[in-house]
Enzyme design. Structure first.
Site, PDB file in Angstrom:
ATOM      1  N   CYS A 306     -36.609  33.549  55.315  1.00  0.00           N
ATOM      2  CA  CYS A 306     -36.687  34.604  54.286  1.00  0.00           C
ATOM      3  C   CYS A 306     -35.386  35.393  54.304  1.00  0.00           C
ATOM      4  O   CYS A 306     -34.766  35.553  55.359  1.00  0.00           O
ATOM      5  CB  CYS A 306     -37.835  35.567  54.579  1.00  0.00           C
ATOM      6  SG  CYS A 306     -39.418  35.045  53.926  1.00  0.00           S
ATOM      7  N   GLU A 340     -34.627  27.560  53.785  1.00  0.00           N
ATOM      8  CA  GLU A 340     -35.960  27.024  53.504  1.00  0.00           C
ATOM      9  C   GLU A 340     -36.268  27.153  52.021  1.00  0.00           C
ATOM     10  O   GLU A 340     -35.925  28.142  51.392  1.00  0.00           O
ATOM     11  CB  GLU A 340     -36.990  27.804  54.333  1.00  0.00           C
ATOM     12  CG  GLU A 340     -38.404  27.303  54.198  1.00  0.00           C
ATOM     13  CD  GLU A 340     -39.377  28.111  55.046  1.00  0.00           C
ATOM     14  OE1 GLU A 340     -40.463  28.450  54.548  1.00  0.00           O
ATOM     15  OE2 GLU A 340     -39.031  28.414  56.217  1.00  0.00           O
TER      16      GLU A 340
END
Length: 440
Positions: A306, A340
Site C-alpha cells: 500500500c 502489488e
C-alpha cells in the site's frame, strides 16, 4: 383602533376590490381573472416536483457542487432530516463524472428537480445499453467500471460496492489538520455513529471527541512513529515499523489509510507487514505525511503493498519520494521489485511517471546498446514494468525476434518533459538499513 380593510373604489357603479389576505382580485364584471399561462405552468411544475419526493435510490439528477455548477449525480442512499417533514431527506450522491472519493451527502436545495430522470431498473438499463454498444465500447466501459478492482469478480465487486457505498466517517482530525475523507473504512461498530474522528498523530489511536484526544495527548509519550528511524535528511525522516511488534499501531494505520484508498483490502493481520512512515520533523515531533507498506516475504517480488500520501501533503513530491525509497530498499536487498496490484488511479499515474523518469534519464546518458535486463539490474525495476513503460512511450520495437530500444535524444527529452519533475531525491548516503530477517 379601527380595523384595516381593503380599500374600495367606486367607478361607473362597479366595485373594484383589491386582493388581500386569501381573497382573489375581481375584474370589473365581478369574475376572477383567468390564470396566466406562466402561473399555470409554474403550478404544474411545483406539483410535479412535490410528487417526486422523496427521491428514490438510483435516481439521476443534476446537483450543485462546490464549484457552483450543476453536475450529473446518481442517488446512492437517503436519510430523513431530523425534525423535518415526511418528505425531508438528505441524499448521498455519486458524481458520475468523477471518482467515488467525491461522493457526499447533499441537501434537497442542491438538487435541480426539473432535471430528474425516471428511475430505470438498472439490470434492464444495462441490457438495453449493451445492445447499443460496440464490442470495443463495452470493453472500455467494463475496464473503467472495475478500475482498481481487477482482483474481484462481478459478484464480489457488487458486494464490495454495496458494503462500502456510503462514507461512514466524513472528516478526521490529525495533528494540525482537519481532513475530509474519501472512502468507507470498516471501523469497529462502536464508531458507527461518528461523523468525525480524532487521531493522535503519533500513536494513531482514534477517539470520538476532542476532549478525549486532549486527555490522551497529555499522557502519550510518543513524538514519532514507534519503530526504528532508518533515514533522516534535513527535516525528513523515515521510520520502519514492524507490524508484529506494533500490532495496534499497524491496525490503526490501516483504518486511517482505508479512508483514502478505495481499492485495497484492509489487512487485520499486520504481523506479515513492515510499514515505512515518512515524517516531517520539527521541535514538536515527527509528523506523518505518508507511508508505504511491504510484505516481509513476497513470492511475487512485491516491494510495496500500500502507498498513501495524506491529502494535506499531496502535490509536494512525497508520493514520488516513497516510490523511489521502496526501490532503494530493493537495491539494498539485491532484488528487483514491483508494486502489488491492483494500483489505484493515482498510484498508477505516480508509478508510470517514476518509471519514465528513471529509465529515460539512464537512456539519455548511456552510450551504446543497453538491454532490458541491464536496465532492470541498474534500477531494481521489474523487466515487465520496464517493457510496458517503454512500449507505452513507443520507444521499443520488436526486430528479428527481440525487443530493441529506440532512444532518439529529442524524443527522450519530449517524454521527460511530459513526465514532469522528479520530486524529492532520496539521499542514499543517509539510509541506514539492513533487510528484514526473521528473528530466532
Amino acid at each position: 383602533m379601527g380595523s384595516l380593510e381593503s380599500p374600495t373604489n367606486t367607478e361607473n357603479g362597479s366595485a373594484l376590490a383589491t386582493a388581500g389576505g386569501n381573497g382573489k382580485a375581481l375584474v370589473a364584471d365581478g369574475h376572477a381573472p383567468e390564470p396566466t399561462r406562466a402561473a399555470s405552468e409554474f403550478d404544474v411544475s411545483r406539483r410535479r416536483r412535490a410528487s417526486m419526493l422523496p427521491l428514490e435510490v438510483g435516481t439521476r439528477v443534476m446537483c450543485r457542487w462546490r464549484d457552483g455548477k450543476h453536475h450529473p449525480v446518481k442517488v446512492i442512499e437517503r436519510r430523513k432530516v431530523s425534525f423535518g417533514g415526511p418528505n425531508d431527506y438528505e441524499y448521498y450522491v455519486h458524481y458520475t463524472e468523477f471518482n467515488r472519493r467525491l461522493d457526499e451527502w447533499v441537501k434537497l436545495e442542491q438538487l435541480d428537480l426539473d432535471s430528474v430522470e425516471t428511475v430505470v431498473d438498472e439490470k434492464v438499463e444495462d441490457k438495453v445499453t449493451s445492445l447499443k454498444m460496440t464490442r470495443h465500447q463495452k470493453r472500455k466501459i467494463d475496464e473503467t467500471h472495475v478500475e482498481g478492482h481487477e482482483e474481484l469478480d462481478a459478484a464480489s465487486l457488487r458486494e464490495h460496492e454495496e458494503f462500502t457505498k456510503v462514507k461512514n466517517i466524513a472528516t478526521i482530525e490529525l495533528g494540525r489538520y482537519e481532513i475530509e475523507t474519501w472512502y468507507f473504512s470498516p471501523f469497529p461498530p462502536e464508531y458507527n455513529d461518528c461523523v468525525k474522528l480524532f487521531f493522535c498523530e503519533f500513536c494513531l489511536n482514534f477517539m470520538k471527541r476532542k476532549e478525549q484526544l486532549q486527555r490522551h495527548m497529555r499522557k502519550c509519550d510518543l513524538k514519532h512513529p514507534p519503530g526504528d528511524e532508518i533515514y533522516r535528511s534535513g527535516t525528513l525522516s523515515m521510520f520502519e515499523v514492524d507490524g508484529k511488534k506494533n500490532k495496534v499501531y499497524g491496525q490503526n494505520l490501516c483504518y486511517l489509510a482505508k479512508l483514502f484508498l478505495d481499492h485495497k483490502t484492509l489487512y487485520y493481520d499486520v504481523d506479515l507487514f513492515l510499514f515505512y512512515i515518512l515524517c516531517e520533523c520539527d521541535d514538536r515531533g515527527c509528523h506523518m505525511v505518508g507511508y508505504f507498506s511491504k510484505e516481509k516475504h513476497s513470492e511475487e517480488s512485491y516491494n510495496l503493498a500500500c502507498i498513501l500520501t495524506l491529502p494535506p501533503y499531496q502535490r509536494k513530491g512525497y508520493g514520488k519520494f516513497l516510490i523511489a525509497f521502496s526501490y532503494e530498499l530493493s537495491k539494498k536487498e539485491g532484488k528487483v521489485g514491483t508494486p502489488e496490484r491492483p494500483l489505484s488511479d493515482l498510484g498508477m499515474l505516480s508509478y508510470r511517471g517514476y518509471w519514465t523518469r528513471v529509465l529515460l534519464e539512464i537512456l539519455k546518458k548511456h552510450k551504446g546498446n543497453i538491454s532490458i535486463k541491464e536496465l532492470s539490474d541498474m534500477t531494481a525495476i521489474k523487466a515487465e514494468d520496464i517493457l510496458n513503460t517503454l512500449q507505452s512511450l513507443e520507444l521499443i520495437q520488436y526486430r528479428k525476434g527481440q525487443h530493441v530500444i529506440c532512444a532518439d535524444p529529442k524524443v527522450l527529452d519530449r517524454h521527460l518533459k511530459a513526465a514532469g519533475r522528479g520530486g524529492l531525491e532520496v539521499d542514499v548516503s543517509k539510509l541506514i538499513w539492513t533487510p528484514y530477517k526473521e528473528q530466532g
